[in-house]
Design an enzyme around this catalytic site. Structure first.
Site, PDB file in Angstrom:
ATOM      1  N   GLU A  98     -29.912  71.612  12.828  1.00  0.00           N
ATOM      2  CA  GLU A  98     -28.998  70.478  12.591  1.00  0.00           C
ATOM      3  C   GLU A  98     -29.560  69.546  11.528  1.00  0.00           C
ATOM      4  O   GLU A  98     -30.778  69.482  11.334  1.00  0.00           O
ATOM      5  CB  GLU A  98     -28.859  69.671  13.888  1.00  0.00           C
ATOM      6  CG  GLU A  98     -27.631  70.015  14.717  1.00  0.00           C
ATOM      7  CD  GLU A  98     -26.361  69.377  14.154  1.00  0.00           C
ATOM      8  OE1 GLU A  98     -26.338  68.948  12.997  1.00  0.00           O
ATOM      9  OE2 GLU A  98     -25.374  69.309  14.913  1.00  0.00           O
ATOM     10  N   ASP A  99     -28.672  68.792  10.885  1.00  0.00           N
ATOM     11  CA  ASP A  99     -29.134  67.772   9.941  1.00  0.00           C
ATOM     12  C   ASP A  99     -29.611  66.529  10.691  1.00  0.00           C
ATOM     13  O   ASP A  99     -30.702  66.034  10.474  1.00  0.00           O
ATOM     14  CB  ASP A  99     -28.044  67.418   8.917  1.00  0.00           C
ATOM     15  CG  ASP A  99     -26.714  66.994   9.554  1.00  0.00           C
ATOM     16  OD1 ASP A  99     -26.545  67.119  10.786  1.00  0.00           O
ATOM     17  OD2 ASP A  99     -25.826  66.534   8.810  1.00  0.00           O
ATOM     18  N   ASP A 102     -27.332  62.060  16.309  1.00  0.00           N
ATOM     19  CA  ASP A 102     -26.999  60.646  16.393  1.00  0.00           C
ATOM     20  C   ASP A 102     -26.641  60.338  17.855  1.00  0.00           C
ATOM     21  O   ASP A 102     -27.519  60.129  18.684  1.00  0.00           O
ATOM     22  CB  ASP A 102     -25.833  60.421  15.414  1.00  0.00           C
ATOM     23  CG  ASP A 102     -25.433  58.972  15.226  1.00  0.00           C
ATOM     24  OD1 ASP A 102     -26.312  58.110  15.243  1.00  0.00           O
ATOM     25  OD2 ASP A 102     -24.230  58.705  15.050  1.00  0.00           O
ATOM     26  N   PHE A 151     -27.247  54.241   8.350  1.00  0.00           N
ATOM     27  CA  PHE A 151     -26.481  55.381   7.859  1.00  0.00           C
ATOM     28  C   PHE A 151     -27.193  55.944   6.631  1.00  0.00           C
ATOM     29  O   PHE A 151     -27.415  55.238   5.648  1.00  0.00           O
ATOM     30  CB  PHE A 151     -25.053  54.980   7.503  1.00  0.00           C
ATOM     31  CG  PHE A 151     -24.175  56.165   7.279  1.00  0.00           C
ATOM     32  CD1 PHE A 151     -23.603  56.843   8.341  1.00  0.00           C
ATOM     33  CD2 PHE A 151     -23.954  56.630   5.983  1.00  0.00           C
ATOM     34  CE1 PHE A 151     -22.821  57.961   8.130  1.00  0.00           C
ATOM     35  CE2 PHE A 151     -23.167  57.750   5.767  1.00  0.00           C
ATOM     36  CZ  PHE A 151     -22.594  58.411   6.844  1.00  0.00           C
ATOM     37  N   ARG A 164     -24.732  64.851  -1.006  1.00  0.00           N
ATOM     38  CA  ARG A 164     -25.453  65.871  -0.243  1.00  0.00           C
ATOM     39  C   ARG A 164     -26.599  66.470  -1.058  1.00  0.00           C
ATOM     40  O   ARG A 164     -27.589  66.936  -0.494  1.00  0.00           O
ATOM     41  CB  ARG A 164     -24.506  67.003   0.169  1.00  0.00           C
ATOM     42  CG  ARG A 164     -23.452  66.599   1.185  1.00  0.00           C
ATOM     43  CD  ARG A 164     -22.793  67.844   1.745  1.00  0.00           C
ATOM     44  NE  ARG A 164     -21.551  67.566   2.450  1.00  0.00           N
ATOM     45  CZ  ARG A 164     -21.473  67.246   3.743  1.00  0.00           C
ATOM     46  NH1 ARG A 164     -22.554  67.147   4.464  1.00  0.00           N
ATOM     47  NH2 ARG A 164     -20.297  67.037   4.298  1.00  0.00           N
TER      48      ARG A 164
HETATM   49  P1  5GP Z   1     -23.613  63.084  16.697  1.00  0.00           P
HETATM   50  O1  5GP Z   1     -23.202  61.649  16.895  1.00  0.00           O
HETATM   51  O2  5GP Z   1     -22.607  64.007  17.290  1.00  0.00           O
HETATM   52  O3  5GP Z   1     -25.020  63.325  17.196  1.00  0.00           O
HETATM   53  O4  5GP Z   1     -23.654  63.332  15.133  1.00  0.00           O
HETATM   54  C1  5GP Z   1     -22.541  63.885  14.506  1.00  0.00           C
HETATM   55  C2  5GP Z   1     -22.643  63.981  13.042  1.00  0.00           C
HETATM   56  O5  5GP Z   1     -22.498  62.674  12.516  1.00  0.00           O
HETATM   57  C3  5GP Z   1     -23.901  64.506  12.411  1.00  0.00           C
HETATM   58  O6  5GP Z   1     -24.018  65.906  12.419  1.00  0.00           O
HETATM   59  C4  5GP Z   1     -23.679  63.999  10.986  1.00  0.00           C
HETATM   60  O7  5GP Z   1     -22.806  64.857  10.292  1.00  0.00           O
HETATM   61  C5  5GP Z   1     -23.019  62.668  11.231  1.00  0.00           C
HETATM   62  N1  5GP Z   1     -23.988  61.584  11.104  1.00  0.00           N
HETATM   63  C6  5GP Z   1     -24.589  60.865  12.070  1.00  0.00           C
HETATM   64  N2  5GP Z   1     -25.408  59.941  11.552  1.00  0.00           N
HETATM   65  C7  5GP Z   1     -25.311  60.083  10.204  1.00  0.00           C
HETATM   66  C8  5GP Z   1     -25.914  59.427   9.091  1.00  0.00           C
HETATM   67  O8  5GP Z   1     -26.745  58.503   9.204  1.00  0.00           O
HETATM   68  N3  5GP Z   1     -25.555  59.879   7.855  1.00  0.00           N
HETATM   69  C9  5GP Z   1     -24.659  60.885   7.653  1.00  0.00           C
HETATM   70  N4  5GP Z   1     -24.383  61.229   6.406  1.00  0.00           N
HETATM   71  N5  5GP Z   1     -24.075  61.524   8.677  1.00  0.00           N
HETATM   72  C10 5GP Z   1     -24.403  61.131   9.929  1.00  0.00           C
END
Ligand code: 5GP
Length: 183
Positions: A98-99, A102, A151, A164
């Site tokens: 995963e990247d 959050d 963010f 990206r």
């Molecule tokens: P989750 O809240 O489900 O853990 O994260 C969902 C998605 O939100 C991540 O895979 C990513 O694509 C996006 N995301 C969450 N935090 C960030 C951030 O700080 N920057 C970016 N570009 N995307 C984020």
């Protein structure tokens, strides 16, 4: 392209060093296993390519595409599977790449979906984690960097599908409440 950024959060050199460490760890942990490295697109593409090359053991490469929709730069928890794996994973050692984690909702969804397919093991490797933002508990085996609640863009992560390809990670210095759709 650089104009709107605040300070870099993780430099290119820090990325390289940390990913090399993670690769060595994964190579050691998965030696002799039947590893399938599953990249979560689009966000993980840059990390995935570097991690796969840093993990010098046999593996299969697979990708899954999801989108998570939300306002104010946060996931709503509505995860949509856009494109699935190309092969079964039953009996395999699956490592999800995963990247960023959050809220944890995307990883939770993917773990639930993939575990139904009966892999031998299923673990998560994420480049970034924002522990303060978690709303569900997720087990992260490998974490590149824990970052504060900002963010971020670059190194695969986007803002409205841009940035990206930035080779480092930066905090986006704009208002906090813009709409965000990420994949
Ligand atoms: P989750 O809240 O489900 O853990 O994260 C969902 C998605 O939100 C991540 O895979 C990513 O694509 C996006 N995301 C969450 N935090 C960030 C951030 O700080 N920057 C970016 N570009 N995307 C984020």
């Amino acid at each position: 392209m650089e104009r709107i950024f605040g300070r870099p959060i993780v430099t290119q050199e820090q990325m390289r060093t940390r990913i090399r460490e993670l690769g060595r760890q994964i190579a050691s942990d998965y030696a002799g296993k039947d590893l399938v490295l599953v990249g979560v697109l689009k966000g993980a593409y840059a990390f995935y390519a570097d991690l796969a090359r840093a993990s010098r053991i046999p593996m299969r490469v697979e990708f899954i595409v999801v989108t998570s929709y939300g306002a104010g730069k946060k996931s709503s928890g509505k995860v949509k599977l856009v494109s699935d794996l190309t092969e079964p994973i039953a009996g395999k050692d699956v490592l999800l790449v995963e990247d960023i984690v959050d809220s944890g909702l995307t990883v939770q969804y993917l773990m639930k979906t993939l575990s139904r397919r009966k892999p031998r093991s299923l673990k998560v490797c994420t480049l970034l984690s924002k522990p303060d933002r978690r709303t569900v508990e997720v087990d992260l085996e490998y974490v590149g960097f824990k970052i504060p609640n900002k963010f971020v863009v670059g190194y695969g992560l986007d803002y409205r599908q841009e940035y990206r390809n930035l080779p480092y990670l930066a905090a986006l210095d704009q208002g906090d409440e813009q709409e965000q759709e990420s994949a």
